[in-house]
Design a protein around this motif. Structure first.
Motif, PDB file in Angstrom:
ATOM      1  N   GLY A   1      -7.183  -9.927   3.430  1.00  0.00           N
ATOM      2  CA  GLY A   1      -7.698 -10.225   4.761  1.00  0.00           C
ATOM      3  C   GLY A   1      -7.449  -9.064   5.695  1.00  0.00           C
ATOM      4  N   ILE A   2      -8.517  -8.665   6.374  1.00  0.00           N
ATOM      5  CA  ILE A   2      -8.418  -7.500   7.241  1.00  0.00           C
ATOM      6  C   ILE A   2      -7.427  -7.761   8.371  1.00  0.00           C
ATOM      7  N   GLY A   3      -7.327  -9.020   8.794  1.00  0.00           N
ATOM      8  CA  GLY A   3      -6.412  -9.361   9.884  1.00  0.00           C
ATOM      9  C   GLY A   3      -4.984  -9.025   9.518  1.00  0.00           C
ATOM     10  N   ALA A   4      -4.626  -9.374   8.280  1.00  0.00           N
ATOM     11  CA  ALA A   4      -3.270  -9.097   7.835  1.00  0.00           C
ATOM     12  C   ALA A   4      -3.013  -7.599   7.834  1.00  0.00           C
TER      13      ALA A   4
ATOM     14  N   MET B   1      -9.508   9.970  -8.967  1.00  0.00           N
ATOM     15  CA  MET B   1      -8.332   9.143  -8.720  1.00  0.00           C
ATOM     16  C   MET B   1      -8.292   8.685  -7.273  1.00  0.00           C
ATOM     17  N   MET B   2      -8.721   9.596  -6.373  1.00  0.00           N
ATOM     18  CA  MET B   2      -8.754   9.225  -4.971  1.00  0.00           C
ATOM     19  C   MET B   2      -9.762   8.097  -4.765  1.00  0.00           C
ATOM     20  N   ALA B   3     -10.916   8.236  -5.416  1.00  0.00           N
ATOM     21  CA  ALA B   3     -11.941   7.203  -5.299  1.00  0.00           C
ATOM     22  C   ALA B   3     -11.428   5.879  -5.852  1.00  0.00           C
ATOM     23  N   LEU B   4     -10.749   5.956  -6.989  1.00  0.00           N
ATOM     24  CA  LEU B   4     -10.223   4.738  -7.618  1.00  0.00           C
ATOM     25  C   LEU B   4      -9.240   4.037  -6.681  1.00  0.00           C
ATOM     26  N   ILE B   5      -8.335   4.843  -6.100  1.00  0.00           N
ATOM     27  CA  ILE B   5      -7.345   4.273  -5.179  1.00  0.00           C
ATOM     28  C   ILE B   5      -8.043   3.626  -3.987  1.00  0.00           C
ATOM     29  N   MET B   6      -9.075   4.310  -3.476  1.00  0.00           N
ATOM     30  CA  MET B   6      -9.783   3.761  -2.309  1.00  0.00           C
ATOM     31  C   MET B   6     -10.425   2.421  -2.656  1.00  0.00           C
ATOM     32  N   ILE B   7     -11.041   2.348  -3.835  1.00  0.00           N
ATOM     33  CA  ILE B   7     -11.674   1.092  -4.241  1.00  0.00           C
ATOM     34  C   ILE B   7     -10.619  -0.007  -4.341  1.00  0.00           C
ATOM     35  N   ILE B   8      -9.512   0.330  -4.980  1.00  0.00           N
ATOM     36  CA  ILE B   8      -8.445  -0.670  -5.132  1.00  0.00           C
ATOM     37  C   ILE B   8      -7.970  -1.144  -3.763  1.00  0.00           C
ATOM     38  N   VAL B   9      -7.783  -0.183  -2.858  1.00  0.00           N
ATOM     39  CA  VAL B   9      -7.285  -0.539  -1.529  1.00  0.00           C
ATOM     40  C   VAL B   9      -8.289  -1.419  -0.792  1.00  0.00           C
TER      41      VAL B   9
ATOM     42  N   LEU C   1       0.834  -1.210   0.000  1.00  0.00           N
ATOM     43  CA  LEU C   1       0.000   0.000   0.000  1.00  0.00           C
ATOM     44  C   LEU C   1       0.861   1.251   0.000  1.00  0.00           C
ATOM     45  N   LEU C   2       1.903   1.243   0.848  1.00  0.00           N
ATOM     46  CA  LEU C   2       2.754   2.433   0.967  1.00  0.00           C
ATOM     47  C   LEU C   2       3.528   2.698  -0.319  1.00  0.00           C
TER      48      LEU C   2
END
Lengths: 290, 381
Positions: free
Chosen positions: A276-279, A260-268, A212-213
């Protein structure tokens, strides 16, 4: 528990919330508001609920959007491929040089991003020894040159965001208990299986964070494309910069930024769901709870 | 009880947030962003004798620095007037500089700057937006005494009401003579032989007119279609990889590094092109002539010092020092007699009318918005 004690967590959240509101919610609000304006640079832009800015921003720039996704994706995969073995080597083979090696990873950050990227222009200039050597092995992507090609931009992105990949990987590898690997081997797993069943799952949070970073800033980057690329390597960040500073078409620039922000959020979100949210939350053993 | 208090606090916070959001809505939605400023254009007036601090924004490498114990332009000015100068080189591109300054100018401020140096068309655009102050000839007598006659009445600013020339230059072709001595015309830049070895300027008003002229278009009469046709030609060349990059001043680095054989570039950059084989040539079909101008923005904090600076750089000795260092064309009378002979004979620094006969004065397309949009699409691939 007294009520004041109960409020402590909220107080602790306070600075973070203020920060988020001031530097995220308020700017987002203004950006959305500008994205819905219409007009011309001469007459000025007034608020008219101009929703068509959004499809306009998208349709004119699909090429650069896909290019940005592609460049950022490849750069992230490369950074992971380079970063993981490096972080692994520092943690398990670094010995007493561990901190020194880690410092070596961060050291380039003492020079600004801009200067480091310009330095690559010099290193990779057409008549440089580096490019001559690459040419001998037919590795120079465009007619005997490296600069002003997709390869140069992807390499620049990989280089510039590599530490963002290495640091979270290092942190999660360092916490790894070496005895677990020994235990796996005691139970007759070979090195590869031990890595796949023990090391990899336990360092998943580091991988997720590193990806992500790396991916997010690489996607929005414009400097690498500007300095190392040519007209056919421009990314969506370059388009936004041109729209905003050069064309002074604020609504379209804002609409494109918003999308673009929306696109990134969807991808993330999709990615976290998948990983997995745990990871993501650094839950080292998600199975334990179920 | 505790619950109630906590709930009250939450309610209060929500109410506060709603109020803030609402007032932002009212405030932001009411206004117009961009457009021509509401303030009338005013005449710049000095407040007392020139003194204090003054901030000047100029392009990089566009002034005589202190060198080898010799004071540069700024030091000479500081010594002569006692004014302290904050000289910043933050103009890299007309559009970008305007883009950055605009939000300030809209508030009637210039970010502390009393002089900007921008190109003709940008000065005109800033003036049309009411972002500049007018200048009375009596405020800067030295300038109007020494300004060369052919710059006194340009089309965009007859009588020099708001723009005072800083330097003049020509846009043409830089060629690495050791690698591509055959290049004589802008058309040669499209030769597939030089694929990926050519750069052009990102500045539309430099690059597109040169291509139009090479196509045989009469630039003075050029229509939007002529502009768009030339842009299309450049677009094809960019898509095929013929054009390596669109640059600002950094084409000089590409030439120095040997990455390119030719570039569209400016006549005065010999001092920053560190490649002995590179030479500026006059394109067969002529060049584009432009000037960069000193302007006084609205909100300039020290107009008196700005006047003093303008007068100072129009003293022939000072102007000669500038010319020796930056090798552009001086707008000041009597400089040619004061510089070393070698420079005085250089046609790029003191061009004869014969040398410039097929050149055109830089200008904008009839519909700048449409054309520059098409251009932006080419630059951004």
């Amino acid at each position: 528990m007294s009520w004041s004690k109960r409020l402590v967590p909220y107080w602790l959240l306070g600075p973070g919330i203020v920060w988020l509101v001031l530097f995220f919610v308020v700017p987002m609000y203004f950006m959305g508001e500008i994205a819905l304006r219409s007009g011309t640079p001469i007459e000025g832009f007034t608020f008219t609920w101009e929703w068509s800015n959004f499809p306009d921003a998208l349709s004119g720039n699909t090429e650069q959007i896909f290019r940005s996704l592609y460049y950022a994706g490849v750069a992230t995969i490369l950074a992971l491929a380079i970063g993981y073995p490096l972080a692994y080597a520092i943690v398990f083979r670094g010995g007493r040089f561990r901190l020194l090696l880690l410092f070596a990873v961060i050291a380039p950050f003492f020079t600004t991003y801009l200067i480091r990227t310009i330095a690559w222009k010099t290193i990779l200039s057409d008549s440089s020894p580096v490019v001559d050597v690459l040419e001998v092995f037919s590795l120079a992507p465009g007619d005997g040159r490296v600069l002003a090609t997709s390869g140069a931009v992807i390499a620049g992105l990989t280089y510039n965001f590599l530490p963002f990949m290495i640091l979270p990987l290092y942190a999660s590898l360092e916490r790894l208990d070496g005895r677990l690997i020994e235990a796996a081997k005691d139970l007759y797993s070979n090195s590869f299986t031990a890595f796949r069943k023990v090391t990899l799952p336990l360092t998943a949070p580091g991988i997720v964070a590193g990806v992500l970073l790396t991916f997010i800033p690489a996607f929005g980057d414009y400097l690498n494309a500007q300095l190392l690329g040519g007209p056919q390597q421009q990314m969506v960040g370059n388009v936004i910069q041109l729209l905003f500073l050069n064309q002074r078409d604020y609504p379209e620039a804002a609409a494109l930024s918003f999308l673009m922000m929306a696109l990134i959020m969807i991808i993330v979100f999709v990615y976290i769901r998948f990983a997995g949210i745990g990871a993501f939350m650094g839950d080292e053993d998600p199975e334990e709870k179920t | 009880m505790r619950r109630a208090r906590a709930r009250a606090a939450v309610k209060l916070a929500l109410a506060a947030a709603a109020t803030v959001a609402l007032s932002l809505t009212v405030w932001a939605c009411g206004g117009t962003i961009g457009g021509i400023a509401n303030n009338p254009v005013e005449v710049a007036e000095s407040n007392g004798p020139p003194e204090g601090d003054v901030t000047i924004s100029n392009w990089p490498g566009y002034i005589q620095p202190n060198e080898g114990g010799e004071p540069g332009t700024i030091s000479q000015f500081e010594k002569a007037t006692g004014i302290k100068v904050d000289y910043i080189e933050d103009v890299n591109d007309n559009n970008e500089f305007f883009g950055k300054m605009r939000p300030l100018l809209e508030q009637g401020e210039s970010g502390g700057r009393s002089i900007f140096v921008v190109t003709d068309w940008m000065a005109k655009e800033m003036y049309d937006f009411h972002f500049l102050q007018e200048i009375e000839p009596s405020s800067i007598p030295e300038v109007f005494k020494n300004l060369v006659p052919n710059l006194k009445n340009p089309k965009f600013d007859p009588g020099r009401k708001f723009s005072i020339p800083w330097q003049t230059g020509m846009t043409g072709i830089w060629v690495d003579e050791s690698k591509a001595p055959e290049i004589k015309s802008v058309n040669d830049l499209f030769d597939p032989k030089y694929k990926g070895k050519v750069t052009m300027l990102q500045e539309m008003r430099d690059t597109v007119p040169l291509v139009m002229k090479a196509e045989g278009v009469d630039f003075e009469e050029a229509t939007d279609e002529d502009w768009l046709k030339a842009i299309e030609k450049i677009e094809d060349a960019a898509a095929s990889g013929q054009i390596r990059r669109f640059t600002g001043n950094d084409y000089t680095e590409e030439l120095t590094a040997g990455n390119i054989v030719a570039a569209i570039g400016w006549s005065g950059d010999a001092s920053i092109v560190a490649n002995p084989d590179a030479e500026w040539i006059m394109p067969e079909q002529g060049c584009v002539i432009w000037s960069d101008n000193m302007v006084i923005p609205i909100g300039a904090p020290n107009v008196g010092a700005a006047f003093a600076f303008m007068d100072f750089v129009y003293e022939p000795e000072v102007a000669a020092g500038l010319t020796e260092y930056i090798t552009y064309i001086s707008p000041v009378k009597g400089v040619q007699e004061l510089v070393p002979k070698e420079l005085a004979d250089d046609p790029l620094v003191f061009p004869s009318p014969e040398f410039q006969k097929s050149c055109s004065i830089q200008g904008s397309p009839p519909d700048p918005e449409t054309v520059s949009k098409a251009w932006a699409n080419v630059v951004a691939g």
